[in-house]
Motif scaffolding. Structure first.
Motif, PDB file in Angstrom:
ATOM      1  N   MET A 197       0.832  -1.155   0.363  1.00 42.54           N
ATOM      2  CA  MET A 197       0.193  -0.038  -0.018  1.00 42.54           C
ATOM      3  C   MET A 197       0.770   1.195   0.077  1.00 42.54           C
ATOM      4  O   MET A 197       0.588   2.139  -0.646  1.00 42.54           O
ATOM      5  CB  MET A 197      -0.801  -0.096   1.219  1.00 42.54           C
ATOM      6  CG  MET A 197      -2.017  -0.879   1.414  1.00 42.54           C
ATOM      7  SD  MET A 197      -3.015  -0.664   3.006  1.00 42.54           S
ATOM      8  CE  MET A 197      -3.955  -2.132   2.868  1.00 42.54           C
ATOM      9  N   ARG A 215      -8.114   1.261  -6.259  1.00 44.01           N
ATOM     10  CA  ARG A 215      -8.559   0.293  -5.384  1.00 44.01           C
ATOM     11  C   ARG A 215      -7.746  -0.494  -4.739  1.00 44.01           C
ATOM     12  O   ARG A 215      -6.781  -1.340  -5.152  1.00 44.01           O
ATOM     13  CB  ARG A 215      -9.450  -0.651  -6.739  1.00 44.01           C
ATOM     14  CG  ARG A 215     -10.500  -0.019  -7.263  1.00 44.01           C
ATOM     15  CD  ARG A 215     -11.859   0.420  -6.380  1.00 44.01           C
ATOM     16  NE  ARG A 215     -12.840   1.027  -6.827  1.00 44.01           N
ATOM     17  CZ  ARG A 215     -12.962   2.439  -7.140  1.00 44.01           C
ATOM     18  NH1 ARG A 215     -12.351   3.215  -6.465  1.00 44.01           N
ATOM     19  NH2 ARG A 215     -14.077   2.660  -7.711  1.00 44.01           N
ATOM     20  N   VAL A 216      -7.927  -0.751  -3.374  1.00 44.80           N
ATOM     21  CA  VAL A 216      -7.135  -1.404  -2.433  1.00 44.80           C
ATOM     22  C   VAL A 216      -7.961  -2.825  -2.253  1.00 44.80           C
ATOM     23  O   VAL A 216      -9.033  -2.339  -1.426  1.00 44.80           O
ATOM     24  CB  VAL A 216      -6.240  -0.818  -1.519  1.00 44.80           C
ATOM     25  CG1 VAL A 216      -5.645  -1.754  -0.467  1.00 44.80           C
ATOM     26  CG2 VAL A 216      -5.378   0.233  -2.008  1.00 44.80           C
ATOM     27  N   ASN A 235      -8.165  -6.339   0.013  1.00 46.21           N
ATOM     28  CA  ASN A 235      -7.520  -6.917   0.948  1.00 46.21           C
ATOM     29  C   ASN A 235      -8.443  -8.237   1.124  1.00 46.21           C
ATOM     30  O   ASN A 235      -9.577  -8.185   1.727  1.00 46.21           O
ATOM     31  CB  ASN A 235      -7.504  -6.140   2.277  1.00 46.21           C
ATOM     32  CG  ASN A 235      -6.756  -4.961   2.115  1.00 46.21           C
ATOM     33  OD1 ASN A 235      -5.538  -5.068   1.573  1.00 46.21           O
ATOM     34  ND2 ASN A 235      -7.174  -3.525   2.441  1.00 46.21           N
ATOM     35  N   SER A 265      -6.594  -1.975   6.602  1.00 48.43           N
ATOM     36  CA  SER A 265      -7.580  -1.603   5.352  1.00 48.43           C
ATOM     37  C   SER A 265      -8.525  -0.337   5.427  1.00 48.43           C
ATOM     38  O   SER A 265      -8.617   0.707   4.756  1.00 48.43           O
ATOM     39  CB  SER A 265      -8.612  -2.771   4.963  1.00 48.43           C
ATOM     40  OG  SER A 265      -9.480  -2.349   3.941  1.00 48.43           O
ATOM     41  N   ALA A 270      -6.408   3.006   5.312  1.00 51.53           N
ATOM     42  CA  ALA A 270      -6.193   2.994   3.899  1.00 51.53           C
ATOM     43  C   ALA A 270      -7.365   3.944   3.408  1.00 51.53           C
ATOM     44  O   ALA A 270      -7.368   4.974   2.735  1.00 51.53           O
ATOM     45  CB  ALA A 270      -5.788   1.984   3.138  1.00 51.53           C
ATOM     46  N   ALA A 271      -8.563   3.505   3.886  1.00 56.53           N
ATOM     47  CA  ALA A 271      -9.807   3.672   3.227  1.00 56.53           C
ATOM     48  C   ALA A 271      -9.887   5.338   3.721  1.00 56.53           C
ATOM     49  O   ALA A 271     -10.328   6.225   2.794  1.00 56.53           O
ATOM     50  CB  ALA A 271     -10.981   3.117   3.863  1.00 56.53           C
ATOM     51  N   SER A 283     -10.491   1.423   0.044  1.00 58.54           N
ATOM     52  CA  SER A 283      -9.924   0.234   0.395  1.00 58.54           C
ATOM     53  C   SER A 283     -11.028  -0.612   1.040  1.00 58.54           C
ATOM     54  O   SER A 283     -11.668  -0.217   2.023  1.00 58.54           O
ATOM     55  CB  SER A 283      -8.842   0.583   1.256  1.00 58.54           C
ATOM     56  OG  SER A 283      -8.151  -0.419   2.057  1.00 58.54           O
ATOM     57  N   THR A 339     -16.169   1.977   1.094  1.00 55.78           N
ATOM     58  CA  THR A 339     -14.778   1.980   1.523  1.00 55.78           C
ATOM     59  C   THR A 339     -14.822   1.567   2.906  1.00 55.78           C
ATOM     60  O   THR A 339     -15.681   2.203   3.627  1.00 55.78           O
ATOM     61  CB  THR A 339     -14.133   3.134   0.925  1.00 55.78           C
ATOM     62  OG1 THR A 339     -12.749   3.231   1.256  1.00 55.78           O
ATOM     63  CG2 THR A 339     -14.515   4.402   1.756  1.00 55.78           C
TER      64      THR A 339
END
Ligand code: NAD
Length: 264
Positions: free
Chosen positions: A126, A140-141, A143, A170, A173-174, A184, A251
């Motif tokens: 990330m 877009r992440v 997990n 996550s 990150a969002a 994320s 997210t």
């Protein structure tokens, strides 16, 4: 046991008009199971895919099959992670491993390895990928967590710890990615028919002193109202949906695909 038609998710994504031809994606653990299914699904809708796996033969075979690039990297090796591309639009943190043992006997080095591969590597990836996503205003992440990111089971101290940590990572990150058009999310599958689960069935049989068939019925699927294993391409279909613009408001979420396990 019920079964499903394996062609359904692919047909559904085509009908939904998913087109990722302008996008690139990096999928860890892309040589097998869920990661392979995600790589195949992304490539099928036009994405440029990077398949990352420590298993060279598996990574190369998947990449060759879908016109992707293979990267043979052990995600426990922080220096090796530095060799991976940073300019990807979609990051799928999927690589994982399991170790089943009572907490009192759990080998500390296995515990540390599982955190390294399933928490530290996603963090590093990330950290490397987000600047590109921020600059272009889209990313877009995804997990690949687990039901075990939301609840615990005996004998899985390292895995449950790592998945709960991934859930927190996550969400951070969002929050940080929101101003830049980056989402994320976690996907939380129940038991998926992959080599990882086949190994678990064997290990759980030894830990509980019962047969593999009894492990499936009485241990793995005991809480799941839907009495079948999930298929890897069902998880990939959810990952693909999270890459569309329809899901841009989703997210920091955790999406259970658990046959109703969490409701039970
Ligand atoms: P799998 O064993 O089929 O595939 C995992 C892949 O990750 C393998 O190709 C392996 O070589 C790779 N990998 C493992 N350690 C690595 C490392 N150090 N460096 C690089 N690659 C590495 O497993 P799967 O069932 O497809 O699981 C994928 C993910 O889905 C995992 O994070 C797992 O926790 C999660 N998950 C699986 C299930 C399930 O029932 N199978 C359920 C919930 C969540």
């Amino acid at each position: 046991m019920t079964s499903r038609n394996p062609s359904l998710p692919r047909r559904a994504s085509r009908e939904a008009g998913v087109d990722l031809t302008s996008r690139s994606a990096l999928v860890t653990g892309g040589g097998s199971g869920i990661g392979k299914a995600c790589a195949v699904a992304l490539a099928a809708v036009g994405a440029t895919v990077h398949v990352v796996d420590r298993d060279a033969a598996a990574a190369r075979a998947v990449a060759a099959g879908i016109g992707a690039e293979a990267h043979v990297v052990d995600l426990a090796d922080q220096a090796a992670i530095e060799s991976l591309p940073t300019g990807v639009d979609i990051l799928i943190n999927n690589a994982g491993l399991q170790h089943v043992a009572p907490l009192t006997d759990f080998p500390p080095e296995r515990f540390a390895l599982i955190q390294q591969v399933m928490v530290t590597a996603p963090f590093l990836l990330m950290r490397r990928s987000l600047p590109h996503m921020y600059t272009q205003g889209w990313g877009r992440v995804i997990n690949v967590s687990s039901v075990h990111g939301l609840r615990a089971s005996a004998y899985k101290a390292a895995y449950v710890t790592a998945k709960h940590a991934l859930e927190g990572l996550s969400k951070v990150a969002a929050i940080e990615g929101a101003p830049y058009g980056v989402t994320s999310n976690c996907i939380n599958p129940g038991y998926v028919r992959t080599p990882l689960v086949e190994h678990q069935i064997r290990d759980q049989a030894a830990a509980h002193g019962i047969s593999p068939a009894d492990v499936l019925r009485d241990v793995l699927l005991t809480r799941s109202p839907i009495k079948r294993l999930l298929e890897a391409d069902e998880v990939a279909a959810a990952a693909l949906w999270l890459c569309t613009d329809h899901s841009g408001y989703i997210t920091g979420a955790s999406l259970p695909i658990d046959g109703g396990w969490g409701a039970n």
